[in-house]
Motif scaffolding. Structure first.
Motif, PDB file in Angstrom:
ATOM      1  N   LYS A 300      59.242  42.476  87.473  1.00  0.00           N
ATOM      2  CA  LYS A 300      59.598  43.767  88.076  1.00  0.00           C
ATOM      3  C   LYS A 300      60.231  44.700  87.059  1.00  0.00           C
ATOM      4  N   LYS A 301      60.787  44.115  86.012  1.00  0.00           N
ATOM      5  CA  LYS A 301      61.437  44.927  84.977  1.00  0.00           C
ATOM      6  C   LYS A 301      60.525  45.132  83.771  1.00  0.00           C
ATOM      7  N   TYR A 302      59.730  44.118  83.450  1.00  0.00           N
ATOM      8  CA  TYR A 302      58.921  44.173  82.238  1.00  0.00           C
ATOM      9  C   TYR A 302      57.426  44.133  82.552  1.00  0.00           C
ATOM     10  N   THR A 303      56.660  44.824  81.741  1.00  0.00           N
ATOM     11  CA  THR A 303      55.200  44.741  81.770  1.00  0.00           C
ATOM     12  C   THR A 303      54.723  44.475  80.344  1.00  0.00           C
ATOM     13  N   GLY A 304      53.449  44.179  80.220  1.00  0.00           N
ATOM     14  CA  GLY A 304      52.942  43.908  78.881  1.00  0.00           C
ATOM     15  C   GLY A 304      51.433  43.913  78.830  1.00  0.00           C
ATOM     16  N   PHE A 305      50.910  43.976  77.629  1.00  0.00           N
ATOM     17  CA  PHE A 305      49.464  43.852  77.450  1.00  0.00           C
ATOM     18  C   PHE A 305      49.186  42.733  76.453  1.00  0.00           C
ATOM     19  N   ALA A 306      47.954  42.197  76.548  1.00  0.00           N
ATOM     20  CA  ALA A 306      47.514  41.134  75.645  1.00  0.00           C
ATOM     21  C   ALA A 306      46.059  41.387  75.261  1.00  0.00           C
ATOM     22  N   PHE A 307      45.694  40.900  74.102  1.00  0.00           N
ATOM     23  CA  PHE A 307      44.297  41.010  73.658  1.00  0.00           C
ATOM     24  C   PHE A 307      43.981  39.813  72.781  1.00  0.00           C
ATOM     25  N   GLY A 308      42.693  39.493  72.695  1.00  0.00           N
ATOM     26  CA  GLY A 308      42.255  38.387  71.859  1.00  0.00           C
ATOM     27  C   GLY A 308      40.909  38.689  71.236  1.00  0.00           C
ATOM     28  N   MET A 309      40.751  38.301  69.962  1.00  0.00           N
ATOM     29  CA  MET A 309      39.504  38.570  69.239  1.00  0.00           C
ATOM     30  C   MET A 309      39.110  37.367  68.411  1.00  0.00           C
ATOM     31  N   GLY A 310      37.810  37.175  68.236  1.00  0.00           N
ATOM     32  CA  GLY A 310      37.308  36.112  67.373  1.00  0.00           C
ATOM     33  C   GLY A 310      37.243  36.588  65.929  1.00  0.00           C
ATOM     34  N   ILE A 311      37.879  35.853  65.033  1.00  0.00           N
ATOM     35  CA  ILE A 311      37.891  36.269  63.629  1.00  0.00           C
ATOM     36  C   ILE A 311      36.491  36.188  63.031  1.00  0.00           C
ATOM     37  N   GLU A 312      35.710  35.183  63.441  1.00  0.00           N
ATOM     38  CA  GLU A 312      34.325  35.092  62.949  1.00  0.00           C
ATOM     39  C   GLU A 312      33.512  36.320  63.344  1.00  0.00           C
ATOM     40  N   ARG A 313      33.690  36.772  64.581  1.00  0.00           N
ATOM     41  CA  ARG A 313      32.942  37.948  65.044  1.00  0.00           C
ATOM     42  C   ARG A 313      33.321  39.193  64.241  1.00  0.00           C
ATOM     43  N   ILE A 314      34.629  39.339  63.958  1.00  0.00           N
ATOM     44  CA  ILE A 314      35.090  40.475  63.160  1.00  0.00           C
ATOM     45  C   ILE A 314      34.500  40.400  61.756  1.00  0.00           C
ATOM     46  N   ALA A 315      34.507  39.191  61.163  1.00  0.00           N
ATOM     47  CA  ALA A 315      33.966  39.025  59.809  1.00  0.00           C
ATOM     48  C   ALA A 315      32.465  39.300  59.774  1.00  0.00           C
ATOM     49  N   MET A 316      31.743  38.894  60.815  1.00  0.00           N
ATOM     50  CA  MET A 316      30.302  39.140  60.871  1.00  0.00           C
ATOM     51  C   MET A 316      30.009  40.631  60.842  1.00  0.00           C
ATOM     52  N   LEU A 317      30.803  41.387  61.578  1.00  0.00           N
ATOM     53  CA  LEU A 317      30.598  42.833  61.618  1.00  0.00           C
ATOM     54  C   LEU A 317      31.014  43.487  60.304  1.00  0.00           C
ATOM     55  N   LYS A 318      32.154  43.075  59.781  1.00  0.00           N
ATOM     56  CA  LYS A 318      32.685  43.697  58.572  1.00  0.00           C
ATOM     57  C   LYS A 318      31.767  43.466  57.378  1.00  0.00           C
ATOM     58  N   TYR A 319      31.240  42.224  57.243  1.00  0.00           N
ATOM     59  CA  TYR A 319      30.411  41.884  56.092  1.00  0.00           C
ATOM     60  C   TYR A 319      28.919  41.879  56.418  1.00  0.00           C
ATOM     61  N   GLN A 320      28.571  42.273  57.653  1.00  0.00           N
ATOM     62  CA  GLN A 320      27.178  42.357  58.092  1.00  0.00           C
ATOM     63  C   GLN A 320      26.456  41.021  57.911  1.00  0.00           C
ATOM     64  N   ILE A 321      27.011  40.000  58.511  1.00  0.00           N
ATOM     65  CA  ILE A 321      26.456  38.644  58.484  1.00  0.00           C
ATOM     66  C   ILE A 321      25.813  38.357  59.834  1.00  0.00           C
ATOM     67  N   ARG A 322      24.608  37.851  59.830  1.00  0.00           N
ATOM     68  CA  ARG A 322      23.857  37.680  61.071  1.00  0.00           C
ATOM     69  C   ARG A 322      23.961  36.276  61.671  1.00  0.00           C
ATOM     70  N   ASP A 323      24.479  35.324  60.915  1.00  0.00           N
ATOM     71  CA  ASP A 323      24.543  33.942  61.412  1.00  0.00           C
ATOM     72  C   ASP A 323      25.948  33.393  61.225  1.00  0.00           C
TER      73      ASP A 323
END
Length: 342
Positions: A300-323
């Protein structure tokens, strides 16, 4: 007779020489070992009259010391000969052989970059065990007892104790933080997780996640969106587009999945984005009040947010890796692309 034999052994020791390790060993066997000439002199002690044993023993000890001193000098001679032989074989005109340098694994580099981005906006790091109990991995996170994620097709349970499993997400670390720390809480939990899934170009049974949690007074969904917008722009570039899709997670309400525009195909469609032009990078939402209460925080006093991400998925996008499987195959040809030669 014994005196003549001792003098003959002394002469043999003085005349002995050794240029190789084999000859050195032959000398040791002939003059120093238990079955050597000197050893036979000591064995003959029992046949010497008592009144002559003292004098005889002194002579034999002199021969022993002489043999050992000669052995030490021969060792130095052989070692010196080996050094000279090596120096003769050394060609100083040959180019130096450079020791290959290692490189940072792309997953490690991606993890470090994610941490750096969130640390700049006030998140600290927290870690927890990879083998978790039911409370921290499921119950405290508002998973009902009949939730599909509790079944064997998703989770690796320990056979002898069905209440213990390999963690399926690093949300269990967030539970531990909330149990032991009072708000405000702003923490990031990177780590390895396990799920019983088929290995393919887009999925693996062992992978890495990074999850964030912010709990304080008056935290709203706008704070969540702005935080993730900031991350996406910093991680992938200012031109990156972000969208939120309504979803469901037991531990957040409301919940949303996070998509970014596919960096591999530029939105045209590929096997990574399944032809849609968008790639999911994680899930997010406002922390369910039940989760806060389970961890001893007043919802009642506190609220919050949370998130989660896969590091492999981020690396695939950043380095353009398909597998995704390339990250764990340890193929040097693949790893060389991310740093010095391995």
């Amino acid at each position: 007779m014994h005196q003549e034999k001792i003098e003959a052994i002394k002469s043999a020791i003085a005349a002995a020489s050794a240029a190789t390790e084999e000859e050195l060993e032959a000398y040791r066997m002939k003059f120093i070992s238990k079955k050597s000439m000197v050893g036979e002199l000591f064995a003959a002690m029992k046949d010497i009259p008592n009144d002559q044993k003292r004098a005889y023993g002194q002579l034999v000890n002199e021969v022993k010391d002489l043999a050992e001193e000669k052995f030490k000098s021969l060792i130095e001679t052989v070692n010196q000969s080996k050094k000279q032989s090596k120096s003769k074989d050394l060609d100083l005109t040959l180019p130096a052989v450079l020791t290959p340098a290692g490189g940072i694994h792309p997953l490690t580099a991606t993890r470090q970059r994610i941490i750096e981005i969130f640390e700049r906006i006030g998140f600290n790091l927290s870690e927890g065990p990879e083998i978790e109990d039911d409370w921290h991995n499921f119950t405290a996170l508002n998973f009902p007892e009949n939730h599909p994620a509790r079944e064997m097709q998703d989770t690796f349970f320990l056979e002898k104790n069905p209440d213990i499993a390999l963690r399926t997400h690093t949300s269990s670390v967030q539970v531990r933080v909330m149990e032991n720390q009072k708000p405000p809480i702003r923490t990031l939990s990177p780590g390895r997780v396990y799920r019983n899934e088929a290995i393919s170009a887009r999925a693996h049974c062992i992978f890495h996640q990074v999850e964030g949690l912010y709990v304080d007074e008056n935290v709203g969904f706008a704070d969540l969106k702005n935080t993730l917008y900031h991350f996406a722009k910093e991680m992938f570039g200012k031109e990156t587009k972000v969208r939120f899709r309504p979803s469901f997670f037991p531990f957040t309400e409301p919940s949303a999945e996070i998509d970014i525009s596919c960096l591999i195909c530029g939105g045209k469609g590929c096997n990574v984005c399944k032809g849609t032009g968008w790639v999911e990078i994680g899930g997010s939402g406002m922390v369910d009040p039940n989760v806060l209460e389970n961890c001893g925080i007043d919802s009642k006093k506190y609220t919050g947010f949370a998130f989660g991400m896969g590091i492999e998925r981020i690396a695939m996008l950043k380095y353009q890796i398909r597998d995704l499987r390339l990250f764990t195959e340890n193929d040097v040809r693949f790893l060389r692309q991310f740093g010095p030669l391995l």
